[in-house]
Design a protein around this motif. Structure first.
Motif, short mmCIF file in Angstrom:
data_model
loop_
_atom_site.label_atom_id
_atom_site.label_comp_id
_atom_site.label_asym_id
_atom_site.label_seq_id
_atom_site.Cartn_x
_atom_site.Cartn_y
_atom_site.Cartn_z
N LEU A 1 59.29 52.49 38.46
CA LEU A 1 58.02 52.12 37.85
C LEU A 1 57.75 52.87 36.55
CD1 LEU A 1 55.57 50.28 39.12
CD2 LEU A 1 54.58 52.20 37.93
N TRP B 1 63.27 49.79 47.33
CA TRP B 1 62.12 49.21 46.63
C TRP B 1 62.26 49.33 45.12
CZ3 TRP B 1 58.96 46.49 49.65
CH2 TRP B 1 58.96 46.78 51.03
N ILE C 1 57.70 40.21 42.40
CA ILE C 1 57.57 40.91 43.68
C ILE C 1 56.79 40.02 44.65
CG2 ILE C 1 56.58 42.93 44.83
CD1 ILE C 1 56.97 44.46 42.19
N SER D 1 62.52 66.72 43.76
CA SER D 1 63.23 66.04 44.84
C SER D 1 64.53 66.75 45.15
CB SER D 1 63.53 64.59 44.46
OG SER D 1 62.36 63.94 44.07
N ARG E 1 68.12 58.56 42.86
CA ARG E 1 67.86 58.61 44.30
C ARG E 1 69.10 59.13 45.04
NH1 ARG E 1 65.79 54.22 48.84
NH2 ARG E 1 67.14 55.03 50.44
N ILE F 1 60.62 48.36 42.15
CA ILE F 1 59.40 47.71 41.66
C ILE F 1 59.31 47.82 40.14
CG2 ILE F 1 58.13 47.87 43.81
CD1 ILE F 1 56.65 50.20 42.63
N LEU G 1 59.96 64.82 38.80
CA LEU G 1 60.21 64.20 40.11
C LEU G 1 61.63 64.49 40.57
CD1 LEU G 1 58.56 62.38 41.98
CD2 LEU G 1 59.68 60.43 40.93
N VAL G 2 62.57 64.40 39.63
CA VAL G 2 63.97 64.64 39.97
C VAL G 2 64.17 66.10 40.37
CG1 VAL G 2 66.26 64.87 38.95
CG2 VAL G 2 64.96 62.77 38.62
N ILE H 1 60.99 54.10 43.95
CA ILE H 1 59.75 53.39 43.65
C ILE H 1 59.12 53.96 42.38
CG2 ILE H 1 57.40 52.95 44.44
CD1 ILE H 1 58.39 53.02 47.28
N LEU H 2 58.94 55.28 42.38
CA LEU H 2 58.23 55.93 41.27
C LEU H 2 59.09 55.93 40.01
CD1 LEU H 2 56.53 58.85 43.19
CD2 LEU H 2 55.49 56.78 42.33
N VAL H 3 60.39 56.21 40.15
CA VAL H 3 61.24 56.27 38.95
C VAL H 3 61.34 54.89 38.31
CG1 VAL H 3 63.54 56.74 38.07
CG2 VAL H 3 62.55 58.26 39.78
N TRP I 1 50.30 55.94 38.86
CA TRP I 1 51.68 56.15 39.30
C TRP I 1 52.10 57.58 39.04
CZ3 TRP I 1 53.52 52.65 42.41
CH2 TRP I 1 53.02 51.34 42.32
N ILE J 1 59.40 61.64 35.33
CA ILE J 1 60.69 61.38 35.98
C ILE J 1 61.46 62.68 36.15
CG2 ILE J 1 62.93 60.24 35.74
CD1 ILE J 1 61.52 57.95 34.34
N ALA K 1 65.32 61.37 44.54
CA ALA K 1 64.06 61.00 43.89
C ALA K 1 63.67 59.59 44.32
CB ALA K 1 64.21 61.07 42.38
N SER K 2 62.36 59.37 44.52
CA SER K 2 61.87 58.07 44.98
C SER K 2 62.18 56.99 43.95
CB SER K 2 60.36 58.15 45.20
OG SER K 2 59.79 56.86 45.11
N PHE L 1 58.10 38.24 48.28
CA PHE L 1 57.42 38.34 49.58
C PHE L 1 56.98 36.97 50.07
CE2 PHE L 1 56.66 42.93 48.57
CZ PHE L 1 57.34 43.41 49.66
#
Lengths: 358, 295
Positions: free
Chosen positions: A153, A88, A289, B270, A141, A90, B266-267, A149-151, B209, B263, A146-147, A293
């Protein structure tokens, strides 16, 4: 009572029908919204969906269709590939902004030189900038889990600050009378991305979008990498047994969609926008996006969906001028469209049957 | 000399919008639902709260309206994911895009109006800040000590087992989503009513977010959410202080700090979850998956 029975395979008929249903439902719901706001719903819908192509002012607005559709299609083509694999991205908006900045940087560094190499170098720099911005979430990731999606964004907000910094700092036009914003690239022939055929709106970004549609179609339906992507999306475990390496796919999908978004940003910076300002990002990355879809993650669908969403942009502008509808109307329309599409998609995946009572 | 207490109180206040939104999302995710629409619900709350506060002249009525507004828009997400079984990632994105658009549309007439003033609570900080702090032990208690919380966690860990035991999976999740919406709404309203003191388009600026990232950082615990929100508040206050101190770094670069910090955090978290023995950290087992009962 009714119950939902999952289909063993997605219904092909509903897959084609739901986007059309969603557009119709959006028109109805949008019209209702306009009526509540005190506007004539029929006039508003006609202004947004009909007048830009067939109305009195269509001479001006028709070329705009390609101008707006090109970045949407270019970005959505890349995003759809990742979405197919469950990756994803985004943050295309951020990759778009960075692509515009790095591409414009080449032009501003070369200024006032003339040469055939400048524009291709800008395209390359834009693609590289977007690719690099997309690779950040990919690597984070892959290395740390790490997601993406969040990074991706978060990096949109960082990119917006980068553009603002550039517009007020390093890229500020020295002959701009103190106003923020870079030199106007449209007035710099070697770097400009002009209309190629007068009256069509087609600039190099339109060409790139057409190539992207063909290339992604080839990738997804004829190339082994496309098969891997589809396999990873449908059955990740099975794909891994078949030798698909998820980390490679993450890097490929985020890198590719980043590069395409970056190119879209450059074409915009050198063409319709003309310069880097603090408001360079206008939301194409997010609207793309919806395009992906609505186009069912299929290249041809994306082409059509991109044109439709471009129409809502132009129609929205027209409605602002003639009916004094607020600019945010378009955003609401686009959000509604995605809502209805996701809702009606139930019919693609499930069959509705009568509940059998014991 | 800077008074450490006043700096701490600034930090706590700066963390409040994120704290509300992240606590709400914590409950939603513990029920097994990933709602990426936090940003959209926050902006809906920021607008409905500001509008109600302006209309009544009472900021507390505003916060109540924000909770209602956030919950109302979150029900769209609940309808999509729980009734129509749509993909949660896509539905959450749709909620954010729709919420931002809707708020921009209806917020136009409110631009440039000042928020009604609010009476401060103990220590000179807002009652809403205190409410946010009180929500931390309350939610901890709900999740870990109450029967309803146990059911909610059960639904989130394994929806098939919860269904087999006779618990209404979709109903529990719908209620959690509405609660998350109300919390995000209050968080958003704190920005418009108590911080910026007016309505501007897109004013939540990614707070939703960041809240989502903080839930990951918290390892899905209420105390972790508080720590994450304060960390974020600290970065924000530090960044504003540096701006005010006239440091020789462009404002645009300084204002990247909260996003970059998110970020980095989060890293780090994770990585810890990835390399620890329990794969996926404490993430609920059914997170992000839709439930459809075949029987």
């Amino acid at each position: 009572m009714i119950r939902l029975v999952p289909r063993t395979e997605n219904s092909a008929a509903w897959q084609l029908a739901t986007p059309l249903l969603a557009v119709l439902a959006t028109m109805v719901a949008g019209g209702t919204l306009f009526a509540i706001m005190g506007h004539d719903p029929f006039a508003a819908i006609r202004t947004i969906f009909w007048d830009p192509i067939f109305g009195a002012a269509s001479g001006y607005s028709r070329p705009q269709l390609l101008v707006k559709a090109a970045p949407l299609i270019l970005i959505a083509s890349g995003l759809a590939i990742g979405f197919r694999a469950g990756i994803w991205n985004i943050g295309a908006e951020g990759q778009y902004i960075i692509g515009g900045v790095t591409g414009a940087a080449v032009a501003l560094a070369a200024y006032p030189a003339e040469g055939m190499w400048i524009f291709p170098a800008m395209v390359l720099a834009g693609a590289l900038g977007g690719w690099a911005w997309g690779m950040v979430p990919a690597l984070l990731r892959n290395w740390f889990g790490a997601s993406e999606i969040l990074v991706s964004l978060m990096l949109v907000y960082v990119a917006q600050k980068v553009a603002a910094w550039m517009a007020f700092g390093p890229m500020k036009n020295p002959e701009g009378f103190g106003f923020p914003g870079s030199r106007n690239l449209q007035q710099y022939p070697a770097a400009a991305n002009p209309e190629l055929v007068a009256g069509t709106g087609a600039h190099w970004g339109v060409v790139a979008a057409a190539v992207a549609v063909l290339a992604t179609w080839f990738l997804m339906s004829r190339h082994i990498r496309g098969f891997h992507i589809r396999a990873a999306g449908l059955a990740p475990r099975a794909a891994r047994f078949a030798g698909v390496r998820p980390q490679t796919l993450v890097a490929f999908c985020l890198g590719l969609s980043g590069a395409l978004a970056g190119m879209a940003g450059l074409f915009e910076a050198a063409g319709p926008a003309g310069q880097i300002t603090d408001k360079f990002g206008t939301g194409y990355g997010f609207t793309a996006i919806i395009v992906a879809f609505l186009g069912r993650l299929h290249p041809v669908g994306i082409l059509l969906a991109g044109l439709l969403l471009a129409l809502t942009y132009i129609g929205g502008e027209l409605a602002q001028l003639t009916l004094q509808l607020p600019a945010a109307t378009v955003q609401v329309f686009q959000g509604m469209l995605l809502f209805f599409l996701l809702g009606f998609d139930l019919l693609t995946r499930f069959r509705i049957a009568r509940r059998i009572t014991a | 000399m800077i008074d450490p207490l006043s700096v701490f109180l600034l930090l706590v206040a700066a963390a409040t919008p994120i704290l509300f939104a992240a606590l709400g999302e914590l409950v939603v995710e513990r029920a097994g639902v990933l709602n990426l629409g936090v940003e959209g619900m926050m902006i809906a709350g920021a607008l409905s709260g500001f509008a109600a506060a302006h209309a009544t002249g009472n900021p507390f009525v505003g916060f109540l309206a924000a909770a209602v507004g956030g919950a109302a828009i979150s029900l769209l997400f609940a309808l999509l994911t729980q009734v129509l079984l749509a993909n949660q990632v896509a539905s959450g994105l749709a909620l954010t895009l729709f919420g931002l658009g809707l708020a921009a549309l209806f917020g136009k007439p409110l631009e440039g109006i000042k928020a009604p003033s609010m009476t401060a609570g103990p220590l000179g900080i807002s009652w809403i800040v205190w409410l946010g702090l009180a929500m931390v032990p309350l939610i901890w208690w709900f999740l870990n000590r109450s029967r309803a919380g146990l059911i909610l966690r059960g639904v989130g860990e394994n929806h098939d087992a919860a269904h087999a035991l006779g618990y209404p999976v979709h109903l529990v999740r719908g209620a959690a989503i509405a609660f998350g919406g109300a919390m995000a709404g209050v968080g958003g309203a704190f920005i418009s009513i108590a911080t910026v003191l007016q309505w501007t388009e897109g004013m939540t600026a990614g707070a939703g977010w960041i809240a989502l990232a903080i839930v990951v950082f918290s390892n899905w615990t209420a105390v972790g959410v508080l720590a994450g929100a304060w960390l974020f508040g600290g970065v924000t206050v530090l960044q504003l202080r540096l701006q005010a101190a006239g440091i020789k770094v462009p404002v645009q670069l300084l204002s990247m700090a909260p996003y970059l910090a998110t970020i980095i955090v989060l890293v780090l978290i994770s990585a810890r979850q990835k390399f620890s023995r329990r794969a996926g950290g404490a993430a609920p087992g059914s997170l992000g998956q839709n439930f459809h009962a075949l029987r």
